[in-house]
Design a protein around this motif. Structure first.
Motif, PDB file in Angstrom:
ATOM      1  N   TYR A  22      53.950   8.903  29.830  1.00 14.16           N
ATOM      2  CA  TYR A  22      54.278   7.472  29.895  1.00 14.16           C
ATOM      3  C   TYR A  22      54.884   7.318  28.678  1.00 14.16           C
ATOM      4  CZ  TYR A  22      51.762   7.142  34.042  1.00 14.16           C
ATOM      5  OH  TYR A  22      50.601   7.725  35.645  1.00 14.16           O
ATOM      6  N   TYR A  23      54.773   7.588  27.587  1.00 14.59           N
ATOM      7  CA  TYR A  23      55.000   7.074  26.526  1.00 14.59           C
ATOM      8  C   TYR A  23      56.450   7.332  25.654  1.00 14.59           C
ATOM      9  CZ  TYR A  23      50.544   5.223  25.619  1.00 14.59           C
ATOM     10  OH  TYR A  23      48.927   4.324  25.582  1.00 14.59           O
ATOM     11  N   PRO A  24      56.910   7.055  25.453  1.00 14.87           N
ATOM     12  CA  PRO A  24      58.582   7.150  24.735  1.00 14.87           C
ATOM     13  C   PRO A  24      58.495   8.847  24.437  1.00 14.87           C
ATOM     14  CG  PRO A  24      58.377   5.315  24.835  1.00 14.87           C
ATOM     15  CD  PRO A  24      56.826   5.566  24.988  1.00 14.87           C
ATOM     16  N   ALA A  25      57.767   8.098  23.049  1.00 12.80           N
ATOM     17  CA  ALA A  25      57.477   9.858  21.685  1.00 12.80           C
ATOM     18  C   ALA A  25      57.221  10.993  22.342  1.00 12.80           C
ATOM     19  CB  ALA A  25      56.448   9.084  20.867  1.00 12.80           C
ATOM     20  N   PHE A  26      56.932  11.777  23.776  1.00  8.34           N
ATOM     21  CA  PHE A  26      56.389  12.714  24.243  1.00  8.34           C
ATOM     22  C   PHE A  26      57.280  12.857  25.163  1.00  8.34           C
ATOM     23  CE2 PHE A  26      51.944  10.691  23.700  1.00  8.34           C
ATOM     24  CZ  PHE A  26      51.814  11.684  22.084  1.00  8.34           C
ATOM     25  N   LYS A  27      58.571  12.411  25.888  1.00  3.08           N
ATOM     26  CA  LYS A  27      59.475  12.395  25.978  1.00  3.08           C
ATOM     27  C   LYS A  27      60.452  12.928  25.583  1.00  3.08           C
ATOM     28  CE  LYS A  27      58.671   9.268  29.607  1.00  3.08           C
ATOM     29  NZ  LYS A  27      58.644   7.254  30.018  1.00  3.08           N
ATOM     30  N   ASN A  28      60.378  13.289  24.944  1.00  3.84           N
ATOM     31  CA  ASN A  28      61.776  13.485  23.703  1.00  3.84           C
ATOM     32  C   ASN A  28      61.257  15.586  23.794  1.00  3.84           C
ATOM     33  OD1 ASN A  28      62.963  11.309  22.958  1.00  3.84           O
ATOM     34  ND2 ASN A  28      61.410  11.292  21.036  1.00  3.84           N
ATOM     35  N   TYR A  29      60.170  15.690  24.202  1.00  2.27           N
ATOM     36  CA  TYR A  29      60.247  17.301  24.139  1.00  2.27           C
ATOM     37  C   TYR A  29      60.134  18.221  26.089  1.00  2.27           C
ATOM     38  CZ  TYR A  29      57.729  15.748  19.723  1.00  2.27           C
ATOM     39  OH  TYR A  29      56.993  16.230  18.851  1.00  2.27           O
ATOM     40  N   PRO A  30      61.286  18.433  25.732  1.00  2.00           N
ATOM     41  CA  PRO A  30      61.242  19.490  27.131  1.00  2.00           C
ATOM     42  C   PRO A  30      60.473  20.490  27.756  1.00  2.00           C
ATOM     43  CG  PRO A  30      63.504  20.390  25.094  1.00  2.00           C
ATOM     44  CD  PRO A  30      62.289  19.733  24.984  1.00  2.00           C
ATOM     45  N   HIS A  31      59.750  20.446  26.664  1.00  2.00           N
ATOM     46  CA  HIS A  31      59.066  21.681  27.313  1.00  2.00           C
ATOM     47  C   HIS A  31      57.464  20.940  27.887  1.00  2.00           C
ATOM     48  CE1 HIS A  31      57.408  20.901  23.168  1.00  2.00           C
ATOM     49  NE2 HIS A  31      56.510  21.543  23.518  1.00  2.00           N
ATOM     50  N   LEU A  49      52.278  19.486  21.023  1.00  2.00           N
ATOM     51  CA  LEU A  49      53.946  19.473  21.495  1.00  2.00           C
ATOM     52  C   LEU A  49      54.332  20.020  20.139  1.00  2.00           C
ATOM     53  CD1 LEU A  49      54.250  15.830  23.891  1.00  2.00           C
ATOM     54  CD2 LEU A  49      54.448  18.589  24.356  1.00  2.00           C
ATOM     55  N   GLU A  50      54.408  19.799  18.988  1.00  2.00           N
ATOM     56  CA  GLU A  50      55.311  19.633  17.295  1.00  2.00           C
ATOM     57  C   GLU A  50      54.701  21.253  17.887  1.00  2.00           C
ATOM     58  OE1 GLU A  50      54.723  16.214  15.299  1.00  2.00           O
ATOM     59  OE2 GLU A  50      54.994  17.921  14.002  1.00  2.00           O
ATOM     60  N   GLN A  51      54.008  21.718  17.702  1.00  2.00           N
ATOM     61  CA  GLN A  51      54.006  22.813  17.582  1.00  2.00           C
ATOM     62  C   GLN A  51      53.894  24.099  18.093  1.00  2.00           C
ATOM     63  OE1 GLN A  51      49.729  23.727  15.422  1.00  2.00           O
ATOM     64  NE2 GLN A  51      49.752  21.512  15.047  1.00  2.00           N
ATOM     65  N   THR A  52      54.622  24.025  19.528  1.00  2.00           N
ATOM     66  CA  THR A  52      54.412  24.410  21.033  1.00  2.00           C
ATOM     67  C   THR A  52      56.452  24.079  21.054  1.00  2.00           C
ATOM     68  OG1 THR A  52      53.843  22.905  22.420  1.00  2.00           O
ATOM     69  CG2 THR A  52      52.566  24.752  22.639  1.00  2.00           C
ATOM     70  N   LEU A  98      45.370  11.029  22.722  1.00  2.07           N
ATOM     71  CA  LEU A  98      47.060  11.495  22.061  1.00  2.07           C
ATOM     72  C   LEU A  98      48.247  12.193  20.860  1.00  2.07           C
ATOM     73  CD1 LEU A  98      48.364   8.013  23.881  1.00  2.07           C
ATOM     74  CD2 LEU A  98      47.774  10.499  25.338  1.00  2.07           C
ATOM     75  N   ARG A  99      46.464  11.965  20.394  1.00  2.36           N
ATOM     76  CA  ARG A  99      47.585  12.669  18.588  1.00  2.36           C
ATOM     77  C   ARG A  99      47.058  13.719  18.426  1.00  2.36           C
ATOM     78  NH1 ARG A  99      45.838  11.174  12.299  1.00  2.36           N
ATOM     79  NH2 ARG A  99      47.432  12.526  11.664  1.00  2.36           N
ATOM     80  N   ASP A 100      46.508  14.668  19.406  1.00  4.40           N
ATOM     81  CA  ASP A 100      45.966  15.891  20.089  1.00  4.40           C
ATOM     82  C   ASP A 100      46.688  16.281  20.499  1.00  4.40           C
ATOM     83  OD1 ASP A 100      43.771  16.366  18.333  1.00  4.40           O
ATOM     84  OD2 ASP A 100      42.546  16.153  20.109  1.00  4.40           O
ATOM     85  N   LEU A 101      47.803  15.735  21.401  1.00  5.71           N
ATOM     86  CA  LEU A 101      48.962  16.596  22.593  1.00  5.71           C
ATOM     87  C   LEU A 101      50.111  16.459  21.666  1.00  5.71           C
ATOM     88  CD1 LEU A 101      50.061  16.654  25.182  1.00  5.71           C
ATOM     89  CD2 LEU A 101      50.127  14.356  25.106  1.00  5.71           C
ATOM     90  N   SER A 102      50.037  15.260  20.930  1.00  6.23           N
ATOM     91  CA  SER A 102      51.155  15.233  19.491  1.00  6.23           C
ATOM     92  C   SER A 102      51.315  16.124  19.155  1.00  6.23           C
ATOM     93  CB  SER A 102      51.400  14.110  18.564  1.00  6.23           C
ATOM     94  OG  SER A 102      52.203  13.473  17.975  1.00  6.23           O
ATOM     95  N   ASP A 103      50.513  16.537  18.190  1.00  8.83           N
ATOM     96  CA  ASP A 103      50.273  17.628  17.587  1.00  8.83           C
ATOM     97  C   ASP A 103      50.809  18.945  17.709  1.00  8.83           C
ATOM     98  OD1 ASP A 103      49.215  15.885  15.518  1.00  8.83           O
ATOM     99  OD2 ASP A 103      47.662  17.203  14.651  1.00  8.83           O
ATOM    100  N   LYS A 153      46.402  19.200  13.255  1.00 13.91           N
ATOM    101  CA  LYS A 153      45.210  20.086  13.026  1.00 13.91           C
ATOM    102  C   LYS A 153      46.301  21.321  13.362  1.00 13.91           C
ATOM    103  CE  LYS A 153      41.903  17.571  16.057  1.00 13.91           C
ATOM    104  NZ  LYS A 153      41.116  17.192  16.823  1.00 13.91           N
ATOM    105  N   ASP A 154      45.530  22.225  13.234  1.00 11.56           N
ATOM    106  CA  ASP A 154      46.091  23.924  13.605  1.00 11.56           C
ATOM    107  C   ASP A 154      45.814  24.407  14.602  1.00 11.56           C
ATOM    108  OD1 ASP A 154      46.889  26.430  13.147  1.00 11.56           O
ATOM    109  OD2 ASP A 154      45.838  26.718  11.894  1.00 11.56           O
ATOM    110  N   PHE A 155      46.635  24.531  15.917  1.00 14.84           N
ATOM    111  CA  PHE A 155      46.993  24.794  17.749  1.00 14.84           C
ATOM    112  C   PHE A 155      47.185  26.220  17.322  1.00 14.84           C
ATOM    113  CE2 PHE A 155      46.662  20.120  18.671  1.00 14.84           C
ATOM    114  CZ  PHE A 155      45.376  20.460  19.070  1.00 14.84           C
ATOM    115  N   HIS A 156      47.877  26.970  16.202  1.00 11.11           N
ATOM    116  CA  HIS A 156      48.224  28.173  15.732  1.00 11.11           C
ATOM    117  C   HIS A 156      47.290  29.054  17.404  1.00 11.11           C
ATOM    118  CE1 HIS A 156      48.460  32.342  14.363  1.00 11.11           C
ATOM    119  NE2 HIS A 156      49.609  31.685  14.325  1.00 11.11           N
ATOM    120  N   ALA A 157      46.165  29.199  17.138  1.00  6.84           N
ATOM    121  CA  ALA A 157      45.707  29.992  17.853  1.00  6.84           C
ATOM    122  C   ALA A 157      45.627  29.999  19.294  1.00  6.84           C
ATOM    123  CB  ALA A 157      43.739  29.737  17.677  1.00  6.84           C
ATOM    124  N   ILE A 158      46.372  28.522  20.360  1.00  3.52           N
ATOM    125  CA  ILE A 158      45.808  28.903  21.493  1.00  3.52           C
ATOM    126  C   ILE A 158      47.182  28.461  21.389  1.00  3.52           C
ATOM    127  CG2 ILE A 158      46.359  26.191  20.982  1.00  3.52           C
ATOM    128  CD1 ILE A 158      44.139  25.409  23.331  1.00  3.52           C
TER     129      ILE A 158
END
Ligand code: SF4
Ligand code: SF3
Length: 544
Positions: free
Chosen positions: A267-276, A246-249, A239-244, A340-345
């Motif tokens: 299902y987690y509230p924290a990720f519902k804040n991202y419209p994308h 979502l933030e970077q995208t 989930l932390r990878d997902l969190s990073d 994590k740096d997800f810039h490349a992906i």
């Protein structure tokens, strides 16, 4: 060269992969994974007498190493070799103090790896499972190690979120040191039971870590269609990878979709804040060869299950964490306290077309223990009114075998008054069947990922309390569990340790259970194999 691996449900002839893994693992990779286990045993034996005083990083390293050997996690030999060498270096750093134990040092505590990587593999034949000649000892040792691998995966996820439990980390040392020294059958049986207890503790730790970081999961409708933007498909359990990600995208024009075991992140509230955060694409892990193709965008594998990568998407898939595949770009770990740096992906995803639509509609989930407790009044009323007559726990894994259609057939054949409690990728066998609801309570209650099987156990124990049952096995709950890899072994041992009995396990009983060990578990815990959907549904209806 040859190999021997029998850790998962798809093992060849339900007895062992000996030429190449059914999962696609090469003999050379399998042997290096055996050698990694040997190096971890050396570290564990050396550190065992002082395990409670060691810095957490040693235990976390053991967890990472074990995690890398889980089915479908890491096929990259260079990474396995690096872990072997790091394990030996950590062992030597820890050093066993003279007089710390009277036991003679096992080979793994003194082994000096050859300097050339290409000479490493030949050692494997001496240290693999077949080096244990007694089949019952081998079977019990396998149960401990495979359960430990599942625990390791969950402990690693919790550690990524900054949560470790010294008792869990100490157990890695204790259990692997015992394996290194060798134990009697009785001692190993006791160790298997203890492994189940530690599995419960670890899943509780991860549950606390996930909810502390991302909130308490709640009922959620997840879109299974597609949008028009380019996308990144994220799979695995981290989930932390997902969190990073979502933030970077955010704001880049790239949508993020989940695949397979990442679905419950919605299902987690924290990720519902991202419209994308667009929805879930496709089904369980083994469909990835086709679904990654039609997704068109970039793909991120955070953990297992990754399957042999097809040319169609080879240039747009990335691994991270303990996942790995030769020739696939790997995104490096985050620095302490960083991201994590997800810039490349992300840059790659921007240039790729939007996903091809597979289906439309929604699925509903988010029934982890807190949400079920919030619905307790409704559920109790439905049970008292005879509208719910049985709960059937069908958590676990999915897999390729045709025999797994059994789980779809069971879901269809259950009476309309039965509610399915699920977690893990097993859910994809019945979560799109439209099984309806009972007074607004969906008939498929998805608690989350496989580790959230813990939530199902908490739910069952809560029902025991509500109905003032003496024994959890007196409740109208049946277990019909699908297993595949070693996290499911940890979950099974956890359920047994919590006192659940008469669990059905399919589509086959583990090939690593010797006839004697299988009989012991069947006699002690009432474990049974699945038969046909009709027969099993009829038996479950009368509590068998
Ligand atoms: Fe065979 Fe499963 Fe081992 Fe792969 S993980 S080699 S399929 S037993
Ligand atoms: Fe699934 Fe691999 Fe077991 Fe996590 S994603 S449950 S198999």
């Amino acid at each position: 060269m040859g190999m021997f691996c029998y850790q998962c449900q798809e093992t060849a002839k339900n007895s062992g992969c000996t030429i190449r893994g059914v999962c696609g693992k090469l003999d050379t990779t399998s042997n290096l994974q055996d050698l990694l286990l040997y190096a971890l045993e050396g570290l564990a034996w050396t550190g065992a007498p002082i395990a409670d005083k060691l810095e957490a990083r040693y235990g976390v390293f053991i967890a990472k190493g074990l995690f890398a050997t889980i089915t479908n996690a890491n096929f990259d030999e260079a990474r396995i070799v690096a872990l072997i060498r790091e394990g030996v270096a950590l062992r030597d750093e820890v050093g066993r103090k003279p007089g710390a134990a009277k036991a003679k040092a096992p080979g793994c505590a003194t082994w000096v790896p050859p300097s050339s990587d290409s000479d490493l593999g030949s050692k494997a034949a001496e240290v693999g499972y077949l080096a244990i000649k007694d089949e019952d000892i081998r079977s019990l040792t396998g149960l401990v190690i495979f359960g430990l691998k599942g625990i390791a995966a969950y402990a690693e996820h919790a550690a990524v979120l900054g949560k470790t439990d010294p008792a869990v980390l100490s157990f890695f040392f204790e259990a692997l040191a015992a394996v290194a020294e060798g134990r009697s059958k009785d001692e190993l049986v006791a160790l298997v039971l203890k492994t189940g207890g530690v599995a419960v503790q670890t899943m509780a730790l991860l549950d606390a870590a996930n909810t502390a970081a991302y909130g308490v999961p709640g009922i959620t409708k997840v879109d299974i269609g597609v949008r028009k933007n380019p996308g990144i498909l994220i799979s695995g359990h981290d989930l932390r990878d997902l969190s990073d990600l979502l933030e970077q995208t955010a704001g880049t024009g790239v949508d993020v979709y989940t695949h397979s075991e990442m679905l419950p992140a919605h299902y987690y509230p924290a990720f519902k804040n991202y419209p994308h955060f667009a929805g879930n694409y496709g089904g369980s892990w083994w469909h990835q060869d086709k679904e990654f193709d039609s997704f068109n965008g970039a793909i991120l594998m955070t953990t297992n299950c990754i399957v042999p990568v097809k040319d169609g998407y080879k240039n747009r898939i990335f691994t991270t964490g303990m996942a790995g595949y030769p020739g696939v770009a790997h995104i490096a770990d985050r620095q302490e306290g960083g991201k994590k740096d997800f810039h490349a992906i992300i840059e790659l995803a921007k240039k790729l077309p939007a996903p091809t639509e597979l289906e439309t509609g929604e699925i509903v989930g988010g029934f982890a223990h807190a949400q079920v407790e919030a619905l307790a009044d409704k559920i109790v009323a439905a049970v008292k009114a005879g509208k719910i007559t049985r709960f059937v726990v069908m958590a676990g894994c999915d897999g390729r075998m045709k025999s797994r259609e059994y789980f779809t057939d069971v879901a269809k054949a259950l009476p309309k008054s039965a509610v399915i409690l699920t977690a893990g990728c097993a859910k994809y066998r019945y979560n799109k069947l439209g099984l309806g609801d009972i007074d607004g309570i969906p008939r498929v209650l998805d608690a989350g990922q496989c580790n959230d099987s813990y939530s199902l156990a908490v739910t069952a124990l809560k029902l025991k309390e509500i109905f003032a049952a003496k024994d959890v096995n007196d409740l109208p709950i049946s277990f019909d569990i699908a297993w595949y890899e070693q996290k499911a072994v940890a979950v099974l041992l956890a359920l047994l340790s919590l006192g659940f009995r008469n669990i059905r396990l399919g589509p086959t009983l583990p090939g690593f259970l010797s006839p004697n060990v299988g009989k012991l578990i069947i006699d002690t815990f009432g474990l049974k194999g699945t038969t046909t959907a009709e027969e099993d549904v009829a038996a479950m209806a009368v509590g068998q």
